[in-house]
Write an enzyme that holds these catalytic residues in place. Structure first.
Site, PDB file in Angstrom:
ATOM      1  N   CYS A  70      49.685 -66.072 -66.704  1.00 33.26           N
ATOM      2  CA  CYS A  70      50.456 -64.715 -66.280  1.00 33.26           C
ATOM      3  C   CYS A  70      49.659 -63.618 -66.816  1.00 33.26           C
ATOM      4  O   CYS A  70      49.736 -62.381 -66.072  1.00 33.26           O
ATOM      5  CB  CYS A  70      51.810 -64.774 -67.096  1.00 33.26           C
ATOM      6  SG  CYS A  70      52.669 -66.152 -66.545  1.00 33.26           S
ATOM      7  N   CYS A  84      52.238 -67.077 -71.632  1.00 39.09           N
ATOM      8  CA  CYS A  84      51.629 -67.626 -70.386  1.00 39.09           C
ATOM      9  C   CYS A  84      50.379 -66.997 -70.240  1.00 39.09           C
ATOM     10  O   CYS A  84      50.170 -65.945 -69.887  1.00 39.09           O
ATOM     11  CB  CYS A  84      52.577 -67.714 -69.155  1.00 39.09           C
ATOM     12  SG  CYS A  84      51.907 -68.013 -67.852  1.00 39.09           S
TER      13      CYS A  84
END
Length: 133
Positions: free
Chosen positions: A42, A39
């Site tokens: 993230c 991600c």
């Protein structure tokens, strides 16, 4: 393990449960970063989360990889990453989905202020009681 000022990564369900129990016993605010290695948002928020941990040592910061601990993510209803969840004594106080640095900082300030204000109030109330007793 020194926990203050650091992000604690939970790699097993046992480690997650132990950290959750410690937070409940210590009655501390906990912020959990539900993340994934693939991600991109993230990865962007990782250094932000680490800096918040460093500057807010009275809060417990945990990191959970949703692919590594999919049962934990499922149990907590995680559907998007990153998800930041604020917990106190095992209860959800709030959450934030997405790489929203300013909103994350505001939520942290809101919840740390509440906890600090209540603690200060209780300490003052305690002192007042003994002074006038």
């Amino acid at each position: 393990m020194a926990r203050e000022g650091k992000v604690i990564s939970c790699h097993t369900v046992t480690a997650w449960n132990e950290e959750l129990c410690k937070g409940i016993q210590e009655k501390k605010l906990m912020v959990v970063d539900f993340t994934a290695t693939w991600c991109s948002p993230c990865r962007t928020m990782g250094p932000v989360f680490s800096e918040l941990a460093r500057t807010t040592p009275d809060v417990i910061f945990l990191k959970v990889d949703v692919d590594e601990l999919h049962t934990v993510a499922s149990d907590w209803g995680i559907e998007g990453m990153p998800t930041f969840m604020f917990l106190k004594e095992g209860k959800i106080l709030g959450s934030l989905v997405g790489a929203k640095k300013d909103e994350l900082q505001k939520l942290l300030a809101k919840h740390t202020f509440k906890n600090a204000s209540f603690s200060k109030f209780m300490n003052n109330a305690h002192s007042y009681y003994y002074y006038y007793s």
